[in-house]
Design a protein around this motif. Structure first.
Motif, PDB file in Angstrom:
ATOM      1  N   GLN A  93       0.819  -1.217   0.000  1.00 26.52           N
ATOM      2  CA  GLN A  93       0.000   0.000   0.000  1.00 26.52           C
ATOM      3  C   GLN A  93       0.851   1.264   0.000  1.00 26.52           C
ATOM      4  N   THR A  94       0.297   2.296  -0.593  1.00 26.51           N
ATOM      5  CA  THR A  94       0.987   3.585  -0.702  1.00 26.51           C
ATOM      6  C   THR A  94       0.075   4.655  -0.131  1.00 26.51           C
ATOM      7  N   ILE A  95       0.649   5.576   0.614  1.00 21.25           N
ATOM      8  CA  ILE A  95      -0.185   6.669   1.122  1.00 21.25           C
ATOM      9  C   ILE A  95       0.014   7.916   0.275  1.00 21.25           C
ATOM     10  N   GLU A 150     -13.798   7.900   7.235  1.00 24.90           N
ATOM     11  CA  GLU A 150     -12.721   7.710   6.254  1.00 24.90           C
ATOM     12  C   GLU A 150     -12.716   6.248   5.826  1.00 24.90           C
ATOM     13  N   GLY A 170     -10.202   3.563   4.177  1.00 26.39           N
ATOM     14  CA  GLY A 170      -8.792   3.371   3.820  1.00 26.39           C
ATOM     15  C   GLY A 170      -7.881   4.061   4.822  1.00 26.39           C
ATOM     16  N   THR A 171      -7.802   3.506   6.038  1.00 22.61           N
ATOM     17  CA  THR A 171      -7.040   4.142   7.126  1.00 22.61           C
ATOM     18  C   THR A 171      -5.559   4.246   6.805  1.00 22.61           C
ATOM     19  N   GLY A 172      -5.013   3.187   6.188  1.00 23.21           N
ATOM     20  CA  GLY A 172      -3.590   3.186   5.839  1.00 23.21           C
ATOM     21  C   GLY A 172      -2.710   3.465   7.037  1.00 23.21           C
ATOM     22  N   SER A 173      -1.940   4.540   6.962  1.00 17.73           N
ATOM     23  CA  SER A 173      -1.029   4.917   8.054  1.00 17.73           C
ATOM     24  C   SER A 173      -1.752   5.606   9.209  1.00 17.73           C
ATOM     25  N   GLN A 219      -4.287  10.665   7.271  1.00 15.00           N
ATOM     26  CA  GLN A 219      -5.490  11.425   6.896  1.00 15.00           C
ATOM     27  C   GLN A 219      -6.477  11.482   8.073  1.00 15.00           C
ATOM     28  N   GLU A 245     -10.270   0.147   7.651  1.00 18.28           N
ATOM     29  CA  GLU A 245      -9.136  -0.367   6.880  1.00 18.28           C
ATOM     30  C   GLU A 245      -9.335  -1.856   6.641  1.00 18.28           C
ATOM     31  N   VAL A 246      -9.100  -2.299   5.410  1.00 16.29           N
ATOM     32  CA  VAL A 246      -9.346  -3.699   5.072  1.00 16.29           C
ATOM     33  C   VAL A 246      -8.172  -4.615   5.438  1.00 16.29           C
ATOM     34  N   ASP A 300     -14.465  -4.043   5.470  1.00 18.36           N
ATOM     35  CA  ASP A 300     -14.579  -3.627   4.074  1.00 18.36           C
ATOM     36  C   ASP A 300     -15.325  -2.305   3.975  1.00 18.36           C
ATOM     37  N   GLY A 301     -14.594  -1.284   3.585  1.00 20.38           N
ATOM     38  CA  GLY A 301     -15.163   0.059   3.518  1.00 20.38           C
ATOM     39  C   GLY A 301     -16.243   0.242   2.464  1.00 20.38           C
ATOM     40  N   THR A 328      -9.998   7.033   0.476  1.00 22.90           N
ATOM     41  CA  THR A 328      -8.607   7.230   0.083  1.00 22.90           C
ATOM     42  C   THR A 328      -8.052   6.059  -0.728  1.00 22.90           C
ATOM     43  N   LEU A 370      -9.462   0.447  -4.260  1.00 20.15           N
ATOM     44  CA  LEU A 370     -10.329   0.004  -3.170  1.00 20.15           C
ATOM     45  C   LEU A 370     -10.667  -1.449  -3.504  1.00 20.15           C
ATOM     46  N   VAL A 371     -10.271  -2.361  -2.626  1.00 19.72           N
ATOM     47  CA  VAL A 371     -10.503  -3.780  -2.915  1.00 19.72           C
ATOM     48  C   VAL A 371     -11.729  -4.255  -2.147  1.00 19.72           C
TER      49      VAL A 371
HETATM   50  N1  SAH Z   1      -5.659   7.409   4.115  1.00 22.31           N
HETATM   51  C1  SAH Z   1      -4.418   6.666   4.249  1.00 22.31           C
HETATM   52  C2  SAH Z   1      -3.863   6.192   2.930  1.00 22.31           C
HETATM   53  C3  SAH Z   1      -4.671   5.146   2.341  1.00 22.31           C
HETATM   54  S1  SAH Z   1      -3.949   4.135   1.090  1.00 22.31           S
HETATM   55  C4  SAH Z   1      -3.374   7.471   4.978  1.00 22.31           C
HETATM   56  O1  SAH Z   1      -3.588   8.640   5.260  1.00 22.31           O
HETATM   57  O2  SAH Z   1      -2.343   6.901   5.297  1.00 22.31           O
HETATM   58  C5  SAH Z   1      -5.410   3.207   0.784  1.00 22.31           C
HETATM   59  C6  SAH Z   1      -5.786   2.275   1.887  1.00 22.31           C
HETATM   60  O3  SAH Z   1      -7.069   1.750   1.583  1.00 22.31           O
HETATM   61  C7  SAH Z   1      -4.846   1.084   2.033  1.00 22.31           C
HETATM   62  O4  SAH Z   1      -4.379   1.005   3.340  1.00 22.31           O
HETATM   63  C8  SAH Z   1      -5.737  -0.101   1.666  1.00 22.31           C
HETATM   64  O5  SAH Z   1      -5.418  -1.272   2.367  1.00 22.31           O
HETATM   65  C9  SAH Z   1      -7.113   0.430   2.039  1.00 22.31           C
HETATM   66  N2  SAH Z   1      -8.249  -0.238   1.397  1.00 22.31           N
HETATM   67  C10 SAH Z   1      -8.351  -0.785   0.169  1.00 22.31           C
HETATM   68  N3  SAH Z   1      -9.576  -1.287  -0.045  1.00 22.31           N
HETATM   69  C11 SAH Z   1     -10.288  -1.067   1.098  1.00 22.31           C
HETATM   70  C12 SAH Z   1     -11.629  -1.378   1.509  1.00 22.31           C
HETATM   71  N4  SAH Z   1     -12.485  -2.016   0.719  1.00 22.31           N
HETATM   72  N5  SAH Z   1     -12.013  -0.998   2.741  1.00 22.31           N
HETATM   73  C13 SAH Z   1     -11.165  -0.349   3.580  1.00 22.31           C
HETATM   74  N6  SAH Z   1      -9.885  -0.049   3.246  1.00 22.31           N
HETATM   75  C14 SAH Z   1      -9.455  -0.395   2.022  1.00 22.31           C
END
Ligand code: SAH
Length: 221
Positions: A68-70, A93, A95-98, A101, A116-117, A143-144, A160, A217-218
């Motif tokens: 993953q990339t932020i 939000e 996609g919590t990632g790090s 955001q 976050e998934v 799953d978001g 995100t 988004l998976v």
């Molecule tokens: N907002 C984050 C960056 C997000 S990168 C930050 O500030 O760091 C995108 C993130 O979305 C990844 O961590 C990925 O695992 C997550 N993601 C992908 N599909 C998702 C889903 N269906 N539900 C929740 N999170 C998901």
């Protein structure tokens, strides 16, 4: 060696310059004072992996593991400004990632719910955010695409990761008068950062703000 605080100030200046460069496209000529203050405060270096600490304040995307990339700080700032955040709001939000955001949002609004998934990313972000002292952010692994119905409706939603279209559950969970920012488009291809406004009568308005490239988004298992 510049201190983290000095690097953070330089990052804020770079983000500010990008707002000016992209003003014609985004309609935002300057960062809001609330977003500028949040960007100047949040200790991004404490939310990124150890090997990325020295790069934490670069205005470019960073790898956070699990493939993953932020987003670059400019996109985080812009997404935050596009929802027009203010005190008292409850924001979702996806996609919590790090957790970066989420932290920026938590500096401004009353409460942030973030999904976050990837379990290890969700856990890591929750720990990082708690370590920074945020008590108004709740992170859930899931799953978001389905949103977070127990906490809905939301004043705003920030997605995100890129989706092929705007998930209907997220539209349902947005308050009338609410705004959602979401990258929509092809996987790893052309995407647009969309601003979706839900009017008081439920009508949706979509504005394409900027071409972007987000990780997809998976669908969760
Ligand atoms: N907002 C984050 C960056 C997000 S990168 C930050 O500030 O760091 C995108 C993130 O979305 C990844 O961590 C990925 O695992 C997550 N993601 C992908 N599909 C998702 C889903 N269906 N539900 C929740 N999170 C998901």
């Amino acid at each position: 060696m510049a201190t983290h605080a000095a690097k953070r100030e330089r990052m804020v200046a770079q983000v500010e310059a990008m707002y000016a460069e992209t003003a014609a496209e985004t309609g935002l000529s300057a960062m809001s004072s609330a977003v500028r203050a949040a960007l100047g405060k949040v200790e991004r270096h404490r939310l990124v992996p150890a090997q990325e600490v020295s790069l934490a304040y670069g205005n470019y995307p960073l790898s956070i593991g699990a493939g993953q990339t932020i987003s670059q700080p400019y996109i985080v700032a812009l997404s935050t400004d596009l929802i027009g955040p203010h005190a008292g709001q409850v924001v979702l939000e996806v996609g919590t990632g790090s957790g970066y955001q989420a932290a920026i949002l938590a500096e401004i609004v009353a409460r942030v719910y973030s999904i976050e998934v990837v379990p290890e990313l969700g856990r890591g972000a929750a720990e990082g955010l708690a370590g920074l002292g945020y008590t108004n952010v709740e992170v859930r692994v899931g799953d978001g695409y389905a949103g977070w119905s127990e906490k809905a409706p939301f004043d705003a939603i920030v997605v995100t990761a890129a989706a092929p279209n705007v998930p209907s559950a997220l539209i349902d969970q947005l308050k009338p008068g609410g705004r959602m920012v979401i990258p929509v488009g092809e996987r790893w291809g052309a995407q647009d950062l969309l601003l979706v406004s839900k009017h008081a009568d439920g009508r949706l308005e979509r504005k394409s703000v900027l071409p972007v490239r987000f990780v997809p988004l998976v669908h969760g298992a």
